[in-house]
Motif scaffolding. Structure first.
Motif, short mmCIF file in Angstrom:
data_model
loop_
_atom_site.label_atom_id
_atom_site.label_comp_id
_atom_site.label_asym_id
_atom_site.label_seq_id
_atom_site.Cartn_x
_atom_site.Cartn_y
_atom_site.Cartn_z
N LEU B 34 16.47 -25.47 -29.27
CA LEU B 34 15.22 -24.71 -29.07
C LEU B 34 14.19 -25.14 -30.10
CD1 LEU B 34 16.46 -21.11 -28.19
CD2 LEU B 34 15.26 -22.70 -26.72
N GLU B 35 14.68 -25.45 -31.30
CA GLU B 35 13.75 -25.95 -32.33
C GLU B 35 13.14 -27.27 -31.86
OE1 GLU B 35 12.79 -24.38 -34.92
OE2 GLU B 35 14.23 -22.73 -34.83
N LEU B 36 13.98 -28.13 -31.28
CA LEU B 36 13.48 -29.40 -30.75
C LEU B 36 12.43 -29.14 -29.69
CD1 LEU B 36 16.66 -31.64 -30.28
CD2 LEU B 36 14.85 -31.86 -31.97
N LEU B 37 12.73 -28.19 -28.82
CA LEU B 37 11.81 -27.87 -27.73
C LEU B 37 10.50 -27.36 -28.31
CD1 LEU B 37 11.39 -27.46 -24.65
CD2 LEU B 37 12.25 -25.14 -24.95
N ALA B 38 10.62 -26.46 -29.29
CA ALA B 38 9.42 -25.90 -29.92
C ALA B 38 8.62 -27.01 -30.58
CB ALA B 38 9.81 -24.84 -30.93
N GLY B 39 9.34 -28.03 -31.06
CA GLY B 39 8.67 -29.14 -31.71
C GLY B 39 8.09 -30.16 -30.72
N GLY B 40 8.21 -29.87 -29.42
CA GLY B 40 7.57 -30.74 -28.44
C GLY B 40 8.51 -31.62 -27.64
N ASP B 41 9.81 -31.55 -27.93
CA ASP B 41 10.78 -32.35 -27.18
C ASP B 41 11.10 -31.64 -25.88
OD1 ASP B 41 12.97 -33.51 -26.05
OD2 ASP B 41 14.23 -33.47 -27.85
N GLU B 42 10.53 -32.14 -24.77
CA GLU B 42 10.77 -31.48 -23.49
C GLU B 42 11.58 -32.38 -22.58
OE1 GLU B 42 7.11 -29.90 -21.98
OE2 GLU B 42 6.62 -29.03 -23.93
N PRO B 89 6.59 -23.31 -16.59
CA PRO B 89 6.13 -24.32 -17.55
C PRO B 89 6.55 -23.95 -18.98
CG PRO B 89 4.30 -22.90 -16.85
CD PRO B 89 5.51 -22.48 -16.05
N ALA B 90 6.82 -24.97 -19.77
CA ALA B 90 7.26 -24.74 -21.15
C ALA B 90 6.04 -24.56 -22.05
CB ALA B 90 8.13 -25.90 -21.62
N THR B 91 5.39 -23.42 -21.89
CA THR B 91 4.22 -23.15 -22.73
C THR B 91 4.67 -22.73 -24.12
OG1 THR B 91 4.24 -20.85 -22.09
CG2 THR B 91 2.90 -22.33 -20.74
N ARG B 92 3.70 -22.66 -25.02
CA ARG B 92 4.01 -22.25 -26.39
C ARG B 92 4.61 -20.83 -26.38
NH1 ARG B 92 1.26 -20.00 -30.62
NH2 ARG B 92 1.94 -20.73 -32.66
N ASP B 93 4.02 -19.96 -25.57
CA ASP B 93 4.52 -18.57 -25.50
C ASP B 93 5.96 -18.53 -25.02
OD1 ASP B 93 2.20 -17.65 -26.45
OD2 ASP B 93 1.42 -16.87 -24.53
N VAL B 94 6.24 -19.32 -23.99
CA VAL B 94 7.60 -19.33 -23.45
C VAL B 94 8.58 -19.83 -24.51
CG1 VAL B 94 9.13 -20.45 -21.79
CG2 VAL B 94 6.95 -19.50 -21.02
N LYS B 95 8.17 -20.87 -25.24
CA LYS B 95 9.06 -21.40 -26.27
C LYS B 95 9.34 -20.36 -27.35
CE LYS B 95 7.54 -26.16 -25.62
NZ LYS B 95 6.66 -27.21 -26.16
N GLN B 96 8.28 -19.65 -27.74
CA GLN B 96 8.46 -18.57 -28.73
C GLN B 96 9.40 -17.51 -28.19
OE1 GLN B 96 7.54 -18.40 -31.89
NE2 GLN B 96 6.82 -20.48 -31.62
N LEU B 97 9.21 -17.18 -26.92
CA LEU B 97 10.05 -16.17 -26.29
C LEU B 97 11.51 -16.61 -26.31
CD1 LEU B 97 10.42 -13.61 -24.60
CD2 LEU B 97 9.86 -14.94 -22.57
N LEU B 98 11.73 -17.89 -26.00
CA LEU B 98 13.10 -18.40 -25.98
C LEU B 98 13.73 -18.30 -27.36
CD1 LEU B 98 12.73 -21.57 -23.73
CD2 LEU B 98 13.60 -19.32 -23.09
N LEU B 99 12.95 -18.58 -28.39
CA LEU B 99 13.48 -18.49 -29.75
C LEU B 99 13.86 -17.04 -30.06
CD1 LEU B 99 11.05 -20.90 -31.58
CD2 LEU B 99 13.52 -21.13 -31.48
N ARG B 100 13.00 -16.13 -29.67
CA ARG B 100 13.31 -14.71 -29.92
C ARG B 100 14.54 -14.29 -29.12
NH1 ARG B 100 8.17 -12.43 -28.04
NH2 ARG B 100 9.17 -10.41 -28.10
N ALA B 101 14.60 -14.78 -27.89
CA ALA B 101 15.74 -14.44 -27.04
C ALA B 101 17.03 -14.98 -27.65
CB ALA B 101 15.54 -14.99 -25.64
N SER B 102 16.92 -16.17 -28.24
CA SER B 102 18.11 -16.78 -28.85
C SER B 102 18.56 -15.94 -30.04
CB SER B 102 17.78 -18.21 -29.25
OG SER B 102 18.43 -18.56 -30.43
N ASP B 103 17.61 -15.43 -30.81
CA ASP B 103 17.95 -14.54 -31.92
C ASP B 103 18.65 -13.29 -31.41
OD1 ASP B 103 16.71 -16.39 -33.46
OD2 ASP B 103 14.88 -15.22 -33.78
N ALA B 104 18.06 -12.70 -30.36
CA ALA B 104 18.64 -11.48 -29.80
C ALA B 104 20.04 -11.76 -29.26
CB ALA B 104 17.74 -10.93 -28.69
N LEU B 105 20.19 -12.93 -28.62
CA LEU B 105 21.49 -13.30 -28.07
C LEU B 105 22.53 -13.38 -29.18
CD1 LEU B 105 23.01 -14.17 -25.50
CD2 LEU B 105 22.46 -16.53 -26.07
#
Lengths: 121, 684
Positions: B34-42, B89-105
């Motif tokens: 997810l960090e990679l994704l957030a960093g632009g690796d799609e 689409p992998a928008t910035r918001d979605v990526k942030q959401l995924l990171l938060r979801a990963s924390d919650a998970l």
């Protein structure tokens, strides 16, 4: 001679559970952690059934099935795919690639044995 | 698999343990990807890997009845699936959401592991946000997976069905065996079978893989239509099937053609590192055995040195070859225990994210050298100090966005976390581009606490190092974030307990950089070998500040406290090893022996009086607890090349022992010291 089954899953938990149940039921079980490893194991002898997960790194279940069906030694071996109820099109994808049947996760030991007996002559 | 009551001897607890171990790895992988994704690796492979992690967690969760986990990971997985199919689409918001979801998970996994219930609304907001993202996708979200309850298999009374079944060749290609289906039907009731072989060609024209036969079955059964259809569940797309109930008004029930869907693209990444799981105990045993081997080899080598080389050339060659192999073996075995620091580093982005949100700061963390390997035991104990340093950088280092903009810095602060191996040690650096250490403030505070005499003008470096003093940070933390009752002194102590050192470089207004230097393993220690009487001791090199031979004028006795050594205006307690361990024949006068100044967090600077220095050596640490019993002032033992056991000093505890020794000794004449021991022997 005991029937040989190859269990393919990237999750050790799943492999352990499948192996344990099948061995207890008298099957001979080999394990592989992804499609590539499975193809390697398949070259080591004759198997009567392959049970495979779909989502795996390196080579996923669908590619594994296609490879097996395109090969010679195990092209006629039944292949069961492991899916979850929510996978939706996965059963169809698996069938299209050449899977014999499927097993929906989570399953209990009895369901596993019953399904194996359904497809394994 | 879910557990059923009759599955006795099904080691579910063991599977559960494996599952949660796997979860930890999956969560780490998820986090890094997810960090990679957030960093632009799609890349597709990244998206697939992210999906797989959550998918695998969900798969096992169902088997162990972790319903919260299944429910959450299901929504998460649906979103990830939509993402990898590019339906969302992998928008910035979605990526942030995924990171938060990963924390919650991670939290939900943890709760499931500990079997702690979570509040019903846990991560409700994240779940809702994920649902919202999915709503916008091409596919509507799938409802949360529920075990579908099959309709009753019994249809109320016996009925007769006619089943017409014509397999396609495709069905046989997929290894579905008609005979097995017929057997299944037999189990449902009384079956009459009629085979139609009209399509069968002449023998020489038969394609052995083609389907030529079809069947008409008559089945008398109490089973429902559903149960019959289930028999054909796997083949319904690859055959012509018609099932009709003969004893009611006929109603065509089921026909099916083939409908092969598009195949999933194949994912072929780089070949994986092949690995096996091994019990840590086994590895530890191996490490110990290799330790023994190295010791034996050192003994042989020492013996070999005394042999005339011209008389025993092959023996000496053999010993040299053995030394080489033993060293390589030791390195290889140590490498087994080594793990990449990635597992610790992977937790830091979450801490940064959460804390940045709390503090209203914008911070990104950049990591490098995650694959640097270090001993497992060191890794396990690295988490706390590292966490604290990161918190510290965020809280004290990085400024709020407004302040940064005013200073001409980018709005977003950066924390660099890096690991690298340098000359047999691993160096971990935590740097920030924040405000740096405010030396005036630190000095003022230190003076107010009496840590620095008023009027003294310490160097910049000395001031920076003040933050590691216990009294500096614990009493009054500047904020409650990095404080939490723990200061940099605790970090320093933790790091030193690992045989490590910590240092800081800082430039006011430009940021600070903390550097941790750690040994690659705890199983080997760099030690100074010293002699006291007939005994040999090892003093860990990291603890040693300097060695000196004092002048008599510098030694001052203090009643009840033993001797102190005056050193550059400071008074250091002296520890006489021969007294502490009752060793005869040692040099009692420090002016004729050597004083080794050691520094430890618990005892500060202490001078250890020994006879002489024998040299520096890497020694294999043997546990006293495991082989004998714990001894105060001794952290372990080792076996030297000459076969003798040498004790490794625990410099932090030495002072107490000698003081105790001194106290009990003081009122008594020298000779009476051993009497209590003799009395006890007689009594026993």
């Amino acid at each position: 001679m005991a029937k040989r089954i190859l269990a393919v899953d990237d999750s050790k938990t799943m492999r352990d559970m499948v192996s344990f149940t099948l061995k207890k039921a008298g099957f001979d079980v080999a394990e592989a952690e992804d499609g590539k490893a499975a193809l390697n194991v398949l070259t080591s002898g004759k198997f009567d059934l392959i049970i495979t997960d779909l989502n795996m790194p390196n080579m996923d279940g669908i590619s594994l099935i296609k490879n097996v069906r395109a090969g010679s030694q195990h092209r006629a071996v039944p292949i069961l795919i492991l899916t979850t109820e929510s996978d939706g099109t996965k059963k169809a994808d698996g069938k299209a690639a050449g899977a014999t049947g499927w097993l929906v996760k989570p399953f209990n030991p009895e369901q596993l044995i019953a399904t194996v007996n359904r497809v394994c002559p | 698999m879910s557990v059923t009551s009759d599955s006795e001897a099904y080691p579910i607890a063991q599977f559960r343990k494996t599952y949660f171990e796997e979860c930890a790895e999956l969560l780490d992988a998820l986090q890094s990807n997810l960090e990679l994704l957030a960093g632009g690796d799609e890349e597709d492979e990244t998206l697939h890997a992210i999906f797989r992690s959550v998918h695998s967690i969900k798969g096992g969760a169902g088997a162990f009845g972790c319903t919260d986990l299944v429910a959450f990971s299901h929504i998460f997985e649906s979103l990830l699936d939509a993402l990898r199919e590019h339906k969302v689409p992998a928008t910035r918001d979605v990526k942030q959401l995924l990171l938060r979801a990963s924390d919650a998970l991670a939290d939900i996994v943890n709760a499931a592991r500990l079997e702690q219930p979570l509040p019903g609304n846990f991560a409700a907001e994240i779940r809702a946000a994920m649902q919202d993202s999915l709503q916008g996708s091409v596919d509507a979200p799938v409802a949360v997976a529920a075990q579908s309850t099959p309709e009753s298999d019994v249809a109320g009374g016996e009925h007769t069905y006619r089943i017409v079944f014509r397999p396609h060749t495709e069905m046989l290609r997929k290894a579905n065996e008609p005979l097995l289906l017929i057997r299944e039907l037999c189990k449902l009731g009384v079956l009459t079978t009629e085979v139609d072989s009209a399509a069968l060609p002449a023998l020489e024209a038969i394609d052995p893989e083609a389907a030529y036969l079809s069947w008409t079955f008559t089945l008398e059964t109490v089973a429902s239509l559903n149960a019959i259809q289930d028999v054909f569940e796997f083949v319904e797309d690859d055959c012509d099937l018609k099932i009709e109930q003969l004893d009611i008004a006929p109603e065509p029930a089921e026909t099916a053609g083939s409908d092969p869907a598009g195949a999933v693209p194949t994912a072929t990444g780089p070949a994986p590192a092949q690995s096996i799981r091994v019990d840590v105990d086994k590895v530890d045993r191996l490490v110990n055995l290799v330790g023994e081997l190295v010791i034996s080899q050192a003994m042989l080598t020492e013996q070999g040195l005394s042999l005339p080389a011209d008389q025993y050339p092959t023996l000496i060659q053999g010993i040299e070859a053995l030394a080489q192999s033993a060293r390589e073996l030791q390195e290889s075995v140590m490498a087994i225990r080594a793990q990449p620091v990635k597992s610790v580093f992977a937790r830091m982005p979450r801490i940064v994210r959460e804390l940045a949100a709390t503090l209203g700061k914008e911070v990104r963390i950049v990591t490098s050298g995650e694959m640097t390997e270090i001993d497992k035991t060191v890794i396990e104990q690295l988490n706390d100090p590292l966490t604290h340093m990161i918190r510290n950088a965020l809280d004290h280092g990085i400024e709020p966005p407004a302040e940064r903009l005013a200073d001409g810095k980018p709005r977003q602060g950066t924390i660099l976390l890096s690991a690298a191996q340098r000359s047999g040690r691993i160096v971990i650096e935590v740097s920030d581009d924040g405000r740096g250490i405010n030396r005036e403030k630190v000095l003022a505070k230190a003076q107010a606490r009496g840590l620095v005499p008023a009027g003294a003008s310490p160097s910049d470096e000395d001031i920076d190092n003040l933050i590691f003093l216990p009294a500096f940070s614990t009493a009054d933390v500047i904020s409650n974030i990095s404080g939490r009752g723990v200061g940099m002194d605790v970090v320093k102590r933790n790091v030193q307990a690992l045989g490590g050192r910590i240092s800081v470089r800082s430039k006011f207004g430009q940021g600070s950089s903390f550097s941790l230097s750690l040994p690659l393993t705890l199983a080997v220690v760099d030690g100074m070998v010293v002699s006291v009487g007939d005994e040999t001791f090892i003093i860990p090199l990291v603890a040693i500040v300097e060695n000196l031979r004092p002048q008599a004028a510098d030694i001052h006795p203090i009643v009840g406290r033993g001797d102190v050594l005056a050193l550059r205006g400071e008074y250091l307690p002296l520890v006489y090893l021969h007294r502490a361990f009752a060793i005869g024949g040692a040099i009692a006068d420090p002016c004729r022996g050597i004083v080794i100044i050691v520094q430890s967090e618990s005892a500060g600077r202490v001078g250890i009086v020994v006879d002489e220095l024998l040299g520096q050596q890497q020694v294999v640490v043997k546990s006293l607890e495991a082989n004998y019993e714990p001894v105060d002032g001794i952290s372990g033992a080792t076996i030297l090349g000459n076969g003798r056991v040498a004790l490794i000093l625990d410099v932090g505890r030495l002072h107490e022992i000698d003081i105790r020794g001194t106290d009990s000794r003081l009122p008594l004449p020298e000779t009476s010291r051993i009497e209590p021991a003799e009395d006890m022997t007689h009594a026993a």
